[in-house]
Write an enzyme that holds these catalytic residues in place. Structure first.
Site, short mmCIF file in Angstrom:
data_model
loop_
_atom_site.label_atom_id
_atom_site.label_comp_id
_atom_site.label_asym_id
_atom_site.label_seq_id
_atom_site.Cartn_x
_atom_site.Cartn_y
_atom_site.Cartn_z
N GLY A 152 0.78 -1.17 -0.05
CA GLY A 152 -0.05 0.06 0.08
C GLY A 152 0.77 1.24 -0.21
O GLY A 152 1.90 1.47 0.11
N HIS A 153 0.11 2.28 -0.12
CA HIS A 153 0.73 3.61 -0.37
C HIS A 153 1.69 4.01 0.97
O HIS A 153 1.23 3.61 2.19
CB HIS A 153 -0.10 4.73 -0.62
N ASN A 154 2.83 4.76 0.91
CA ASN A 154 3.79 5.10 1.81
C ASN A 154 4.31 3.92 2.63
O ASN A 154 4.99 4.34 3.92
CB ASN A 154 2.92 6.11 2.71
#
Length: 257
Positions: free
Chosen positions: A171-173
């Site tokens: 997922g993002h980050n």
């Protein structure tokens, strides 16, 4: 303000979102670098706001999304290092930086906008722009059908030498540390951090913002909803030390459940 940046990197002229209680420890350093703050109202009582350059908003994530949506942010073409191999039908989005000797399997998707949504004052939901891109360092292996989402303000990172099996979602980050081995169908929610040399069994799932220490072992199908210390071996849902999980199973079986 001339730009919006993550709390850990914001400096003079930047607006830095403060959206979670676990990020309050980074506020002072950002202020010393000259940043201004976008503070979620739920955190306002924890900061000396009358003395700070701060914009307090009851829906701060939504406000951040509106600011990002109005920004002019050029998306550079993907950079692919020497010796890297991209499999058939893989999709590499703008803002992705790929190091040397990286292998990416067929139908993988790198740098697609992450799963970020924000509820506004009227209850409507809007997408949070994901502008941070992805970094795959040297020697990373990405299996077929993997997805690695772009970060919001800073990149999603997979460190040197890490190997992802097929159908892994990052997922993002997220930041996946050096030399990790991640088996198939594992899913990392946003902002998960893995240390160096972590081994993850197949179909494990990680809640957002979880931190896993160096050398930890995560058994297959584990549900990791809290931080895992360095060197620990965990299993089950919710994931607990493996021997505790096995003793719990043995007790259930003895009781005929």
């Amino acid at each position: 303000m001339t730009s919006i940046a993550s709390l850990e990197s914001a400096g003079a002229g930047d607006l830095a979102p403060v959206l979670r209680v676990d990020r309050l420890g980074e506020v002072e350093a950002a202020l010393q670098r000259g940043a201004a703050l976008l503070v979620d109202a739920s955190l306002a009582s924890r900061l000396r706001l009358p003395d700070l350059p701060a914009w307090v908003h009851s829906h701060a994530t939504w406000a951040m999304a509106q600011v990002l949506g109005s920004c002019s942010a050029p998306r550079p073409e993907p950079q692919i290092g020497e010796g890297s191999v991209i499999g058939p039908n893989a999709v590499i989005h703008p803002g992705v930086r790929i190091g040397r000797n990286v292998s990416i399997g067929a139908n993988a998707v790198i740098g697609h906008p992450g799963f970020g949504w924000a509820e506004g004052p009227d209850g409507s939901v809007c997408a949070v722009p994901q502008l941070g891109g992805v970094i795959l360092e040297d020697g990373v292996g990405v299996g077929p059908l993997c997805t690695i989402d772009a970060g919001t303000l800073s990149p999603t990172v997979v460190r040197r030498g890490t190997k992802l099996d097929a159908q892994v979602h990052v997922g993002h980050n997220c930041v996946i540390g050096e030399g990790c081995l991640v088996a198939a169908q594992t899913g990392f929610a946003g902002s998960v951090t893995l240390g160096r040399g972590v081994k993850v069994g197949g179909q494990a799932g990680f809640a957002d913002h979880v931190r896993v220490g160096d050398g930890a072992r995560i058994a297959a199908k584990s549900g990791v909803i809290g931080d895992v210390p360095a060197g620990a071996t965990v299993a089950g849902y919710p994931a607990v030390p493996r021997m505790r999980w096995l003793r719990g199973l043995a007790k259930l079986y003895r009781e005929g459940r």
